[in-house]
Design a protein around this motif. Structure first.
Motif, PDB file in Angstrom:
ATOM      1  N   CYS A 152      41.048  44.147  39.173  1.00 25.17           N
ATOM      2  CA  CYS A 152      41.314  42.762  39.211  1.00 25.17           C
ATOM      3  C   CYS A 152      41.487  42.097  37.828  1.00 25.17           C
ATOM      4  O   CYS A 152      42.299  40.937  37.663  1.00 25.17           O
ATOM      5  N   SER A 153      40.554  42.404  36.831  1.00 28.09           N
ATOM      6  CA  SER A 153      40.586  41.624  35.533  1.00 28.09           C
ATOM      7  C   SER A 153      41.809  41.914  35.058  1.00 28.09           C
ATOM      8  O   SER A 153      42.425  41.020  34.305  1.00 28.09           O
ATOM      9  N   ILE A 154      42.534  43.276  34.937  1.00 31.83           N
ATOM     10  CA  ILE A 154      43.752  43.570  34.402  1.00 31.83           C
ATOM     11  C   ILE A 154      44.677  42.722  34.788  1.00 31.83           C
ATOM     12  O   ILE A 154      45.670  42.146  34.243  1.00 31.83           O
ATOM     13  N   ILE A 155      44.689  42.813  36.327  1.00 29.83           N
ATOM     14  CA  ILE A 155      45.924  41.991  36.958  1.00 29.83           C
ATOM     15  C   ILE A 155      45.590  40.515  36.536  1.00 29.83           C
ATOM     16  O   ILE A 155      46.893  40.010  36.794  1.00 29.83           O
ATOM     17  N   ALA A 156      44.703  40.007  36.713  1.00 30.46           N
ATOM     18  CA  ALA A 156      44.608  38.519  36.456  1.00 30.46           C
ATOM     19  C   ALA A 156      44.957  38.230  35.035  1.00 30.46           C
ATOM     20  O   ALA A 156      45.687  37.112  34.940  1.00 30.46           O
ATOM     21  N   THR A 157      44.472  39.053  34.155  1.00 29.87           N
ATOM     22  CA  THR A 157      44.902  38.655  32.714  1.00 29.87           C
ATOM     23  C   THR A 157      46.471  38.846  32.378  1.00 29.87           C
ATOM     24  O   THR A 157      47.161  37.898  32.005  1.00 29.87           O
ATOM     25  N   ALA A 158      47.146  39.630  33.281  1.00 25.19           N
ATOM     26  CA  ALA A 158      48.722  39.989  33.211  1.00 25.19           C
ATOM     27  C   ALA A 158      49.449  38.597  33.816  1.00 25.19           C
ATOM     28  O   ALA A 158      50.238  38.144  33.341  1.00 25.19           O
ATOM     29  N   LEU A 159      48.773  38.295  34.947  1.00 24.38           N
ATOM     30  CA  LEU A 159      49.483  37.044  35.812  1.00 24.38           C
ATOM     31  C   LEU A 159      49.110  35.626  34.827  1.00 24.38           C
ATOM     32  O   LEU A 159      50.174  34.875  35.146  1.00 24.38           O
ATOM     33  N   ALA A 175      44.269  33.143  42.867  1.00 22.60           N
ATOM     34  CA  ALA A 175      43.419  32.351  43.887  1.00 22.60           C
ATOM     35  C   ALA A 175      42.631  33.500  44.421  1.00 22.60           C
ATOM     36  O   ALA A 175      41.547  33.456  44.920  1.00 22.60           O
ATOM     37  N   THR A 176      43.363  34.554  45.085  1.00 23.12           N
ATOM     38  CA  THR A 176      42.757  35.566  45.796  1.00 23.12           C
ATOM     39  C   THR A 176      41.710  36.567  44.987  1.00 23.12           C
ATOM     40  O   THR A 176      40.485  36.980  45.349  1.00 23.12           O
ATOM     41  N   ILE A 177      42.044  36.603  43.479  1.00 27.70           N
ATOM     42  CA  ILE A 177      41.171  37.354  42.858  1.00 27.70           C
ATOM     43  C   ILE A 177      39.947  36.588  42.556  1.00 27.70           C
ATOM     44  O   ILE A 177      38.744  37.059  42.477  1.00 27.70           O
ATOM     45  N   ALA A 178      40.129  35.334  42.280  1.00 30.79           N
ATOM     46  CA  ALA A 178      39.014  34.601  42.029  1.00 30.79           C
ATOM     47  C   ALA A 178      38.018  34.330  43.338  1.00 30.79           C
ATOM     48  O   ALA A 178      37.126  34.188  42.970  1.00 30.79           O
ATOM     49  N   SER A 179      38.440  34.637  44.280  1.00 31.24           N
ATOM     50  CA  SER A 179      37.557  34.566  45.680  1.00 31.24           C
ATOM     51  C   SER A 179      37.086  35.878  45.780  1.00 31.24           C
ATOM     52  O   SER A 179      36.018  36.123  46.213  1.00 31.24           O
ATOM     53  N   ALA A 180      37.836  37.075  45.716  1.00 33.64           N
ATOM     54  CA  ALA A 180      37.458  38.410  45.867  1.00 33.64           C
ATOM     55  C   ALA A 180      36.534  38.925  44.850  1.00 33.64           C
ATOM     56  O   ALA A 180      35.725  39.634  45.180  1.00 33.64           O
ATOM     57  N   ALA A 181      36.612  38.449  43.673  1.00 33.82           N
ATOM     58  CA  ALA A 181      35.879  39.227  42.468  1.00 33.82           C
ATOM     59  C   ALA A 181      34.310  39.075  42.728  1.00 33.82           C
ATOM     60  O   ALA A 181      33.636  40.136  42.525  1.00 33.82           O
ATOM     61  N   PRO A 182      33.918  37.821  43.002  1.00 29.87           N
ATOM     62  CA  PRO A 182      32.471  38.087  43.395  1.00 29.87           C
ATOM     63  C   PRO A 182      31.888  38.714  44.393  1.00 29.87           C
ATOM     64  O   PRO A 182      30.675  39.217  44.472  1.00 29.87           O
ATOM     65  N   LEU A 183      32.988  38.798  45.669  1.00 27.95           N
ATOM     66  CA  LEU A 183      32.256  39.386  46.723  1.00 27.95           C
ATOM     67  C   LEU A 183      32.433  41.015  46.256  1.00 27.95           C
ATOM     68  O   LEU A 183      31.461  41.883  46.900  1.00 27.95           O
ATOM     69  N   LEU A 184      33.245  41.338  45.700  1.00 27.77           N
ATOM     70  CA  LEU A 184      33.363  42.894  45.112  1.00 27.77           C
ATOM     71  C   LEU A 184      31.898  43.288  44.190  1.00 27.77           C
ATOM     72  O   LEU A 184      31.412  44.128  44.378  1.00 27.77           O
ATOM     73  N   GLY A 185      31.776  42.184  43.280  1.00 21.91           N
ATOM     74  CA  GLY A 185      30.560  42.451  42.449  1.00 21.91           C
ATOM     75  C   GLY A 185      29.401  42.541  43.449  1.00 21.91           C
ATOM     76  O   GLY A 185      28.410  43.206  43.236  1.00 21.91           O
ATOM     77  N   GLY A 223      31.672  40.642  38.466  1.00 23.75           N
ATOM     78  CA  GLY A 223      32.317  40.057  39.230  1.00 23.75           C
ATOM     79  C   GLY A 223      32.552  38.692  38.806  1.00 23.75           C
ATOM     80  O   GLY A 223      33.551  38.019  38.956  1.00 23.75           O
ATOM     81  N   LEU A 224      31.438  37.739  38.419  1.00 25.15           N
ATOM     82  CA  LEU A 224      31.589  36.378  38.348  1.00 25.15           C
ATOM     83  C   LEU A 224      32.281  36.376  36.717  1.00 25.15           C
ATOM     84  O   LEU A 224      33.017  35.097  36.723  1.00 25.15           O
ATOM     85  N   ILE A 225      32.064  37.227  35.836  1.00 20.50           N
ATOM     86  CA  ILE A 225      32.750  37.066  34.631  1.00 20.50           C
ATOM     87  C   ILE A 225      34.287  37.203  34.886  1.00 20.50           C
ATOM     88  O   ILE A 225      35.213  36.569  34.165  1.00 20.50           O
ATOM     89  N   VAL A 226      34.733  38.090  35.942  1.00 17.72           N
ATOM     90  CA  VAL A 226      36.358  38.075  36.233  1.00 17.72           C
ATOM     91  C   VAL A 226      36.615  36.702  37.175  1.00 17.72           C
ATOM     92  O   VAL A 226      37.619  36.008  36.819  1.00 17.72           O
ATOM     93  N   LEU A 274      39.309  31.550  38.118  1.00 17.47           N
ATOM     94  CA  LEU A 274      39.427  30.139  38.941  1.00 17.47           C
ATOM     95  C   LEU A 274      39.808  29.116  37.999  1.00 17.47           C
ATOM     96  O   LEU A 274      40.769  28.126  38.680  1.00 17.47           O
ATOM     97  N   ILE A 275      39.469  29.032  36.858  1.00 21.70           N
ATOM     98  CA  ILE A 275      39.744  27.840  35.834  1.00 21.70           C
ATOM     99  C   ILE A 275      40.983  27.904  35.661  1.00 21.70           C
ATOM    100  O   ILE A 275      41.974  26.852  35.819  1.00 21.70           O
ATOM    101  N   PHE A 276      41.975  29.038  35.450  1.00 21.62           N
ATOM    102  CA  PHE A 276      43.264  29.226  34.936  1.00 21.62           C
ATOM    103  C   PHE A 276      44.057  28.694  36.296  1.00 21.62           C
ATOM    104  O   PHE A 276      45.020  28.304  36.320  1.00 21.62           O
ATOM    105  N   TRP A 277      43.436  29.414  37.520  1.00 21.15           N
ATOM    106  CA  TRP A 277      44.208  28.869  39.043  1.00 21.15           C
ATOM    107  C   TRP A 277      44.351  27.443  38.958  1.00 21.15           C
ATOM    108  O   TRP A 277      45.383  26.948  39.182  1.00 21.15           O
ATOM    109  N   ARG A 278      43.274  26.922  38.910  1.00 22.31           N
ATOM    110  CA  ARG A 278      43.318  25.192  39.096  1.00 22.31           C
ATOM    111  C   ARG A 278      44.168  24.690  37.934  1.00 22.31           C
ATOM    112  O   ARG A 278      44.909  23.674  38.141  1.00 22.31           O
ATOM    113  N   TYR A 279      44.117  25.166  36.640  1.00 27.91           N
ATOM    114  CA  TYR A 279      44.787  24.804  35.518  1.00 27.91           C
ATOM    115  C   TYR A 279      46.541  24.934  35.962  1.00 27.91           C
ATOM    116  O   TYR A 279      47.218  23.872  36.115  1.00 27.91           O
TER     117      TYR A 279
END
Length: 212
Positions: free
Chosen positions: A18-25, A115-125, A167-170, A175-180
């Protein structure tokens, strides 16, 4: 850090992906949502300037279309209003609105994934932490034949909690970037809508029946 990730167990692997995909996006969206690629500052005024005496040549319209997202929308308006096409001002507006919807879809690309990564990462953690805790307490149970060691138990719990922390670090930066990006896209869409209306009024003034 590597030893911590290894100790955290297999649940950390989805979080790493998730962290790799989020960084690429995030990098891709920064590149694609540059102002010069979407809404160049003077392009609308330039398009109005070159068409004060009528619809410009086809090569000018094609060049405008390749310029940016705004240029693509203005070019659709030019084509709908070309002499002999019979298009009314409503046709021009409809053409630009259709182009604007396609542009809006492209601008919003990958935002749902962020948005999906931001929501799912805490749950995965949290899932990783729960699995780790189950394994830790299972290994400390009397039925397992191993004596409970408070120091080892505390260490195991701290390792399990690394999943939640990661999970929170991801999730938080994603979430901040998605909002931006969401705010940036909304701003672009508003300016495209206003530019389209202004351009439609300009093209309406070019029609023969609009001349005094």
């Amino acid at each position: 850090m590597f030893s911590i990730l290894v100790a955290a167990g297999w649940p950390i692997v989805p979080l790493l992906l998730c962290s790799i995909i989020a960084t690429a996006l995030v990098i891709e969206r920064f590149i694609s949502l540059k102002t010069a690629k979407v809404l160049p500052t003077q392009l609308l005024n330039e398009a109005i300037g070159v068409s004060r005496d009528g619809i410009p040549a086809a090569e000018v319209i094609a060049k405008l279309e390749r310029n940016s997202a705004l240029g693509e929308m203005l070019a659709s308006g030019f084509r709908a209003a070309q002499t002999g096409s019979g298009g009314s001002i409503d046709d021009v507006r409809a053409a630009m609105e259709s182009s604007g919807r396609a542009i809006g879809h492209r601008l919003e690309r990958y935002l749902p994934a962020l948005a999906t990564i931001a929501s799912a990462a805490p749950l995965l953690g949290l899932l990783g932490t729960v699995i780790g805790m189950i394994e830790i307490f299972g290994s400390q149970a009397p039925a397992s034949g191993s004596a409970g060691n408070p120091a080892q138990l505390a260490h195991g719990i701290s390792i399990a909690l690394y999943n939640t922390a990661f999970g929170l670090i991801v999730a938080v930066p994603t979430l901040i970037f998605w909002r931006y990006f969401r705010s940036r896209v909304d701003g672009y869409l508003l300016h495209l809508e206003l530019a389209g209306e202004r351009f439609a009024q300009h093209l309406a003034a070019l029609r023969p029946e609009a001349q005094p």
